[in-house]
Design a protein around this motif. Sequence first.
Motif, PDB file in Angstrom:
ATOM      1  N   SER A   1       0.259  -3.130  -5.968  1.00  0.00           N
ATOM      2  CA  SER A   1      -0.449  -2.466  -7.153  1.00  0.00           C
ATOM      3  C   SER A   1      -2.028  -2.363  -6.581  1.00  0.00           C
ATOM      4  O   SER A   1      -2.493  -3.635  -6.013  1.00  0.00           O
ATOM      5  CB  SER A   1      -0.405  -3.147  -8.297  1.00  0.00           C
ATOM      6  OG  SER A   1       1.002  -3.100  -8.861  1.00  0.00           O
TER       7      SER A   1
ATOM      8  N   HIS B   1       0.972   1.393  -8.895  1.00  0.00           N
ATOM      9  CA  HIS B   1       1.662  -0.030  -9.290  1.00  0.00           C
ATOM     10  C   HIS B   1       2.982  -0.086  -8.978  1.00  0.00           C
ATOM     11  O   HIS B   1       3.790   1.194  -8.885  1.00  0.00           O
ATOM     12  CB  HIS B   1       1.369  -0.200 -10.758  1.00  0.00           C
ATOM     13  CG  HIS B   1       1.797   1.031 -11.607  1.00  0.00           C
ATOM     14  ND1 HIS B   1       3.103   1.182 -12.137  1.00  0.00           N
ATOM     15  CD2 HIS B   1       1.307   2.081 -11.999  1.00  0.00           C
ATOM     16  CE1 HIS B   1       3.338   2.238 -12.532  1.00  0.00           C
ATOM     17  NE2 HIS B   1       2.373   2.979 -12.689  1.00  0.00           N
ATOM     18  N   ASP B   2       3.407  -1.126  -8.498  1.00  0.00           N
ATOM     19  CA  ASP B   2       4.870  -1.600  -8.250  1.00  0.00           C
ATOM     20  C   ASP B   2       5.296  -0.568  -7.028  1.00  0.00           C
ATOM     21  O   ASP B   2       6.474   0.110  -7.170  1.00  0.00           O
ATOM     22  CB  ASP B   2       5.577  -1.220  -9.555  1.00  0.00           C
ATOM     23  CG  ASP B   2       5.401  -2.214 -10.479  1.00  0.00           C
ATOM     24  OD1 ASP B   2       5.012  -3.301 -10.490  1.00  0.00           O
ATOM     25  OD2 ASP B   2       5.583  -1.765 -11.793  1.00  0.00           O
TER      26      ASP B   2
ATOM     27  N   THR C   1       3.264   5.567  -9.276  1.00  0.00           N
ATOM     28  CA  THR C   1       4.483   4.941  -8.818  1.00  0.00           C
ATOM     29  C   THR C   1       5.431   5.790  -8.084  1.00  0.00           C
ATOM     30  O   THR C   1       5.110   6.972  -8.211  1.00  0.00           O
ATOM     31  CB  THR C   1       5.216   4.321 -10.007  1.00  0.00           C
ATOM     32  OG1 THR C   1       6.174   3.284  -9.709  1.00  0.00           O
ATOM     33  CG2 THR C   1       5.744   5.305 -10.941  1.00  0.00           C
TER      34      THR C   1
END
Length: 568
Positions: free
Chosen positions: A11, A23-24, A223
Amino acid sequence: MEPIISFKDFSFTYRTQKNPTLHDINLSIYPGEKVLIVGPSGSGKSTLAHLINGLVPFAYEGKYTGSYSIGGKDPKELGIFGLSNIVGTVLQDTDGQFVGLTVGEDVAFSLENNLISQDEMNKKVNSVCEDVDILPLLSHSPNELSGGQKQRVSMAGVLVSDVDVLLFDEPLANLDPATGKRTIELIDRLNKERKITCLIIEHRIEDALHRDVDRIILIDEGTIKADLSTNEMLSSDLLIKSGIREPLYISAIKHAGLSVTKELGPSNVDTMDLSSFSDKLKEFYSAKAPKVQRTYGEEILNVSDLSFSYDEKSEVLSDINFSIYKGEMLSVVGKNGAGKSTLFSIVCGFLTPTKGLITFNGDDLTKYSIKERGDKIGFVMQNPNHMISKPFVMEEVALGLSVRGVSEEQIKLRCEEVLKICELWPYRNWPINALSYGMKKRVTIASILTMNPEILILDEPTAGQDLARYTEIMEFLKKLNLEQGITIIMITHDMHLMLEYTKRAIVLSDGHIIADKTPAQILTDSAITDKAYLKTTSLHNLALRLGFEDTIAFANRFIQYEEDRKNA
């Protein structure tokens, strides 16, 4: 095999932001892969690219959690110089990449820094420039080149170094369709012959898929939404849900109520299995296509016997004759360097023709100053950096009204209206340098629209825009055209724009007008498209595979369906 690029539970948050931009992220890219990265504007594509080439965090600071590696090494240890020896980047905004006074100097820059001998340097520069078809331009200044030529110079500048990864940020944004096609072929050849890992970030997904890619990675809302093969991605609805335009032939099939599955091989219209629904497609599109009628108002602009030369030796434009009528919305197309931008720079008074006459509402335009022409004819340049002169968005959009002595109250009202239309109101107090290339483009459009011109000329209005922004801008221009009667001329490489929004197109090739017809007529005529470096639409290819003799009618039927669906 170890990945050459790896992100694990990653992230990233910019220093000035509260929430993470990415993120992620879990992603592995392996040596020799060719990957297409897609996503709407603001999805995080550019941030991911900047992490790969080192601009983040070395130029744009921030903090991250998780881990990532480039070339099997920690980017912090490599630094931005070390990363540049692994990853070569071709930027969308090519002007920001030039450092040399000539093309040759610019391409040789990294070699000079690495103390390569003069003989070896000349060999490498000549070889790579020949690969990208710019060898005759070595002594030219990059500022003299067309958008497409600049793109190829940038490519040569990174190809001359022995990098392991080539990262292309919107490589097709400033290229005509045929040159874009050759660019994708060049990337494919480099990937296959040199085994270079190639990452392509691109909005023009149909053009980017001219050659197969190993995977398509869809990024949205910071993402990774999907990481699939081309056939898997095109048979899903993921692109549409994320606001990305799918290939025209895929849309045409879906409009007929048919399902596209990965087993059909939808990645290529020329090889896709159409046997299971060929009859249904024919039935759906057999309805008589509406004839495109040209309805003109009075003549507003006339160009007669116009020619132009920069050096009095070779003409850039020769014997140009055409008329534009009030309320028209038309496109002007042709290959890079055909003279499109030069023609309308003359119309706006930035250049003086060698001979010929230009009239506006019957008056000779030569009696008007550039400022006076600007009150009547607004011109939005292809490169927003060539127009922007103020540091903040509101100041730039208000500039034209300010120099004309408009009251502060009226400036505020007009700027607020236009900024909201262009989806820039939340950014009104932002520094322009903090905006993306696409957002800078919208700022320049907004600055012209504040002055209510009678004719609006836009050079590549949708370059670098995702489908949502593309549709928003084009629907606004369409509304402006229909409700306010403003005549709109668009210089474009976007064949879908030409088909969807204009009923007339003027085609330039090597300084001459070679066609003045409907878009469907032009894009189904290989003689015109070949000469003008355009590309026959995939609708034409689909119609041929279905056995339609009248491919123009097929294209018009599709366009009408799209318009009806949008207006429903």
